[in-house]
Design an enzyme around this catalytic site. Structure first.
Site, mmCIF file in Angstrom:
data_model
loop_
_atom_site.group_PDB
_atom_site.id
_atom_site.type_symbol
_atom_site.label_atom_id
_atom_site.label_comp_id
_atom_site.label_asym_id
_atom_site.label_seq_id
_atom_site.Cartn_x
_atom_site.Cartn_y
_atom_site.Cartn_z
ATOM 1 N N ILE A 42 0.831 -1.270 0.057
ATOM 2 C CA ILE A 42 0.069 0.121 -0.005
ATOM 3 C C ILE A 42 1.025 1.408 -0.076
ATOM 4 O O ILE A 42 0.412 2.056 -0.676
ATOM 5 C CB ILE A 42 -0.800 0.097 1.222
ATOM 6 C CG1 ILE A 42 -2.101 -1.149 1.078
ATOM 7 C CG2 ILE A 42 -1.812 1.232 1.210
ATOM 8 C CD1 ILE A 42 -2.719 -1.339 2.376
ATOM 9 N N GLY A 43 2.056 1.321 0.744
ATOM 10 C CA GLY A 43 2.759 2.353 0.842
ATOM 11 C C GLY A 43 4.058 2.286 1.816
ATOM 12 O O GLY A 43 3.989 1.303 2.600
ATOM 13 N N GLY A 45 6.220 4.202 4.623
ATOM 14 C CA GLY A 45 6.557 5.539 5.064
ATOM 15 C C GLY A 45 7.569 5.384 6.288
ATOM 16 O O GLY A 45 8.328 4.591 6.359
ATOM 17 N N ALA A 46 7.604 6.768 7.351
ATOM 18 C CA ALA A 46 8.662 6.696 8.089
ATOM 19 C C ALA A 46 8.718 5.424 9.301
ATOM 20 O O ALA A 46 9.829 5.002 9.651
ATOM 21 C CB ALA A 46 8.510 7.976 9.104
ATOM 22 N N TYR A 47 7.616 5.025 9.413
ATOM 23 C CA TYR A 47 7.575 3.998 10.403
ATOM 24 C C TYR A 47 7.347 2.531 9.893
ATOM 25 O O TYR A 47 6.842 1.627 10.443
ATOM 26 C CB TYR A 47 6.307 4.084 11.200
ATOM 27 C CG TYR A 47 6.441 5.488 11.809
ATOM 28 C CD1 TYR A 47 7.366 6.102 12.663
ATOM 29 C CD2 TYR A 47 5.254 6.402 11.793
ATOM 30 C CE1 TYR A 47 7.290 7.126 13.305
ATOM 31 C CE2 TYR A 47 5.387 7.526 12.322
ATOM 32 C CZ TYR A 47 6.509 7.847 13.100
ATOM 33 O OH TYR A 47 6.337 9.121 13.647
ATOM 34 N N GLY A 48 7.782 2.462 8.493
ATOM 35 C CA GLY A 48 7.617 0.836 7.883
ATOM 36 C C GLY A 48 6.998 0.989 6.452
ATOM 37 O O GLY A 48 6.083 1.826 6.107
ATOM 38 N N VAL A 50 3.749 -0.716 4.541
ATOM 39 C CA VAL A 50 2.452 -1.201 4.766
ATOM 40 C C VAL A 50 2.034 -2.074 3.613
ATOM 41 O O VAL A 50 2.075 -1.755 2.734
ATOM 42 C CB VAL A 50 1.302 -0.022 5.114
ATOM 43 C CG1 VAL A 50 0.033 -0.482 5.217
ATOM 44 C CG2 VAL A 50 1.905 0.932 5.921
ATOM 45 N N LYS A 65 1.458 -3.590 8.871
ATOM 46 C CA LYS A 65 2.438 -2.824 8.864
ATOM 47 C C LYS A 65 3.785 -3.456 9.382
ATOM 48 O O LYS A 65 3.749 -3.962 10.629
ATOM 49 C CB LYS A 65 2.271 -1.364 9.876
ATOM 50 C CG LYS A 65 3.410 -0.374 9.807
ATOM 51 C CD LYS A 65 3.213 0.929 10.472
ATOM 52 C CE LYS A 65 2.191 1.732 9.680
ATOM 53 N NZ LYS A 65 2.464 2.499 8.741
ATOM 54 N N ASP A 167 2.371 13.099 14.636
ATOM 55 C CA ASP A 167 2.399 13.113 13.347
ATOM 56 C C ASP A 167 1.192 13.097 12.319
ATOM 57 O O ASP A 167 0.861 12.198 11.506
ATOM 58 C CB ASP A 167 3.508 11.604 12.853
ATOM 59 C CG ASP A 167 3.921 11.824 11.242
ATOM 60 O OD1 ASP A 167 4.147 13.146 10.931
ATOM 61 O OD2 ASP A 167 4.074 10.866 10.926
#
Length: 390
Positions: A42-43, A45-48, A50, A65, A167
């Protein structure tokens, strides 16, 4: 977030572990993720990363995630375990404006890091995509009001449970097909503070509060600043403060809100007042003429430079702008006085209290669990993890 890659369904590989030894960091009570079939990414980001996946046990679609956690000599840090267990407890409340954490699974483990899979309910798209797809002339005023109302309800729930999101932005606010709005990625910033394994993804500054940009201590008001930025964007269909770096972001803010006076400037800031030209206040009604007077008043109460004077989520829900919603707080949260330093990278659970609570009693803060709260019943599937890390 829109789907960015498609791969054939396949099991998400874990690493089976068994047994338990003190200090070994084994995860005897966390499930293997092999009953989830990855559908597509899906995408990132900064936290991993998804993934959209299918739970083969009950044939439902979920979002997973995949996060990397730094390990200590004793295994998974206790602070991380407490934060994750807190997220699980919040998931049991099933708040309508919070993405539910459904499951936690273990993945590959190396000497100094391991992978966890956080399994969330799947929601169709994020608010950023929702805004982009909205045909001209944009969202109607009633839809904007409903969206920001739901966001503030989610924020109020988090704050009443001593969680600062930190965030908030359209990319981690999700919108379902029935127009429900749900906050995602809360709590992950604190988990990554402890594990220090953030990815190299550039984090946007557009929704970041002045106190964070200036390197000062911060608490719950940071989320209300972000709500103000998002509120304006729902009308504008573009960011209100599209800064490129910290100084530029502050300049973008001061171009609209005016440059604070010397007396208003925090004495312990990492950036001095002299770094900025004096700018007058621009009327928000000129920038967003579609806003009615109640909406403008609420926006101005959210976008206040001094965090102590910024409206709380609870008071925002009681604002005349939402008069027809008939919000009635059920109780008041206790004052939370702890703060954290942006530069230090350590997040406290404290901060300004939420003036309106939900019907759920506040969850104990992550750093103050009493002995009976560290039982298996409280921590659920993570109890074995914690026992192996004492």
């Amino acid at each position: 977030m829109p789907d960015t890659a498609v791969v054939p369904p396949r099991p998400i590989a874990g690493s089976r572990v068994s047994g338990s030894r003190p200090g070994g960091g084994n995860l005897p009570l966390l499930r293997d993720p092999d009953h989830y079939e990855e559908i597509n990414v899906i995408g990132t980001g900064a936290y991993g990363t998804v993934y959209k996946a299918r739970d083969t046990v009950n044939d439902t679609i979920v979002a997973i995630k995949k996060v990397k956690l730094g390990l200590t000599e004793d295994g998974v840090p206790m602070q991380v375990l407490r934060e994750i267990s807190l997220l699980k407890q919040l998931g049991k409340a099933n708040h309508p404006n919070i993405v539910r954490l459904l499951d936690i699974c273990h993945g590959q483990r190396l000497d100094r890091e391991m992978v966890l899979y956080l399994v969330f309910e799947h929601v169709d798209q994020d608010l950023n995509t929702y805004i982009e797809k909205c045909p001209s002339p944009g969202l109607g005023p009633d839809r904007v009001k409903d969206i920001i109302w739901q966001i503030l309800n989610g924020v109020d729930f988090l704050h009443s449970n001593r969680i600062v999101h930190r965030d908030l932005k359209p990319q981690n606010i999700l919108v379902s097909r029935d127009c429900s709005v749900k906050l995602a990625d809360f709590g992950l910033a604190r988990i990554y503070d402890f594990s220090s394994l953030l990815t190299t993804v550039v984090v946007t500054l557009w929704y970041r509060s002045p106190e964070v940009l200036l390197g000062n201590s911060y608490a719950t008001p940071v989320d209300l600043w972000s709500c103000g930025c998002i509120f304006a964007e729902l009308f504008l269909r573009k960011p209100l403060f599209p800064g490129q770096y910290e100084i530029d972001q502050l300049n973008q803010i001061f171009q609209i809100l005016g440059t604070p006076s010397v007396e208003e400037w925090p004495s312990n800031s990492s950036i001095g007042r002299e770094a900025f030209a004096s700018r007058p206040i621009r009327p928000m009604s000129n920038i967003i003429p579609e806003m009615d007077q109640h909406a403008l008043d609420l926006l101005q109460k959210l976008l206040v430079f001094n965090s102590d004077d910024r409206i709380s989520a609870g008071k925002a829900l009681l604002h005349p702008y939402f008069a027809e919603f008939g919000f009635h707080p059920t109780s008041h949260s206790p004052d939370l006085t702890s703060e954290s330093s942006h530069s230090g990278g350590s997040m406290s659970e404290g901060g300004a209290s939420s003036d309106a609570n939900t019907s759920l009693s506040p969850v104990t803060t992550s750093t103050s669990f009493s002995s009976h709260e560290t039982s298996g019943e409280s921590f659920g599937d993570l109890s074995g993890v914690m026992e192996s890390n004492h």
